[in-house]
Write an enzyme that holds these catalytic residues in place. Structure first.
Site, PDB file in Angstrom:
ATOM      1  N   HIS A  80       0.857  -1.187   0.000  1.00 54.51           N
ATOM      2  CA  HIS A  80       0.000   0.000   0.000  1.00 54.51           C
ATOM      3  C   HIS A  80       0.890   1.232   0.000  1.00 54.51           C
ATOM      4  CE1 HIS A  80       0.868  -0.641   4.233  1.00 54.51           C
ATOM      5  NE2 HIS A  80       0.281   0.481   4.607  1.00 54.51           N
ATOM      6  N   ASP A 127       5.649   4.682   5.269  1.00 50.13           N
ATOM      7  CA  ASP A 127       6.595   3.758   5.915  1.00 50.13           C
ATOM      8  C   ASP A 127       6.853   2.523   5.047  1.00 50.13           C
ATOM      9  OD1 ASP A 127       3.846   3.236   6.637  1.00 50.13           O
ATOM     10  OD2 ASP A 127       4.544   1.801   8.144  1.00 50.13           O
ATOM     11  N   HIS A 128       6.044   2.331   3.996  1.00 50.59           N
ATOM     12  CA  HIS A 128       6.251   1.220   3.056  1.00 50.59           C
ATOM     13  C   HIS A 128       6.771   1.700   1.706  1.00 50.59           C
ATOM     14  CE1 HIS A 128       4.005  -1.593   5.672  1.00 50.59           C
ATOM     15  NE2 HIS A 128       3.535  -0.427   6.113  1.00 50.59           N
ATOM     16  N   HIS A 140       1.235   3.908   2.073  1.00 49.70           N
ATOM     17  CA  HIS A 140       1.682   4.663   3.243  1.00 49.70           C
ATOM     18  C   HIS A 140       3.207   4.784   3.247  1.00 49.70           C
ATOM     19  CE1 HIS A 140      -2.299   3.725   5.592  1.00 49.70           C
ATOM     20  NE2 HIS A 140      -2.451   4.625   4.647  1.00 49.70           N
TER      21      HIS A 140
HETATM   22 ZN   LIG Z   1       2.951   0.342   7.894  1.00 52.26          ZN
END
Ligand SMILES: [Zn+2]
Length: 262
Positions: free
Chosen positions: A77, A81-82, A79
């Site tokens: 996804h 942090d990814h 977001h």
């Molecule tokens: Zn995450």
């Protein structure tokens, strides 16, 4: 189970036969130990979730790959942090980025439900699992009977419903994953944060039960007079660390929306 390795104390280095985790150094209350970057394939490789834009981590993943050629970078996804490091990592290894959300793609190819990615004789089957975010995907690795779950299921605790997600979708996605895990004989969930889960059905049943329980608690809090998300959080999350309350409030708002529409 053969091929499954779960190190004690840290998710770094956890693996199944063909998937290996390199943990990004971004621990927090929301990201647990940090973001799990999954590398799949022993000759060519696919990298799932390069993680945040952290040069040291991205270089570590690249160096770890050695002679392996990265054919594709996949995102569970969008977001940060990814996905935050995806563009930089794509430069480092000269590979396209595929994601459900076109804003996070680099290259021509999208990614969506039913797609099958092949690498090194392995397959990754894409499951759309909206809920945590609208663009959440899971990847089934049949050779290892393992499901990469992103933030839809975490290795510890529970996930939140982000502002770009929705609880109705999330509950349907959990049911779908539960059915898939049973039908496919899943042996491991490989999450976006936290340790590998070696009992997929138990983990998913726990998630589903937790959601139902939270909804019951919210109905109870409403019966006690709580109206705003904040008031609900103060009652339902009274025993939870206050640093998590803002995230809980987002989650509660999603649950109130869901209950209103029932
Ligand atoms: Zn995450």
């Amino acid at each position: 189970m053969s091929g499954l390795h779960i190190p004690l104390g840290t998710p770094d280095g956890s693996r199944t036969e063909h998937a290996e985790n390199l943990l990004a150094p971004n621990p927090s209350a929301m990201t647990l130990d940090g973001t799990n970057t999954w590398v799949i394939g022993t000759r060519d490789a696919v990298v799932v979730d390069p993680g945040p834009d952290d040069e040291a981590h991205l270089l570590r993943v690249r160096d770890h790959l050695g002679e392996r050629r990265v054919t594709q970078i996949l995102l569970t996804h969008g977001h940060a942090d990814h996905s935050g490091g995806a563009k930089r990592f794509a430069e480092l290894v000269d590979a396209p980025v595929r994601a459900l959300d076109p804003r996070h793609r680099l290259g021509d190819e999208g990614l969506g439900d039913g797609d099958v990615i092949t690498v090194d004789g392995l397959e990754l089957h894409v499951y759309a699992t909206p809920g945590h975010s609208f663009d959440s995907l899971c990847f089934w690795l049949p050779q290892d009977r393992a499901m990469l779950t992103g933030d839809t299921v975490l290795g510890r605790g529970t996930t939140i419903i982000a502002q770009d997600g929705g609880l109705g979708d999330y509950l349907r996605s959990l049911d779908r994953l539960r059915a898939a895990a049973e039908g496919l004989g899943a042996r491991a969930l490989l999450p976006g944060h936290g340790p590998v889960l070696p009992d997929p059905i138990a983990a998913l049943d726990g998630y589903i039960a937790h959601r139902r329980q939270r909804l019951d608690q919210i109905r109870t809090a409403q019966a006690q007079g709580a109206r705003t998300p904040r008031e609900v959080v103060e009652i339902v999350y009274a025993d939870v660390d206050r640093s998590l309350w803002p995230a809980a409030e987002v989650s509660v708002r999603a649950q109130l929306d869901y209950l209103e529409r029932l």
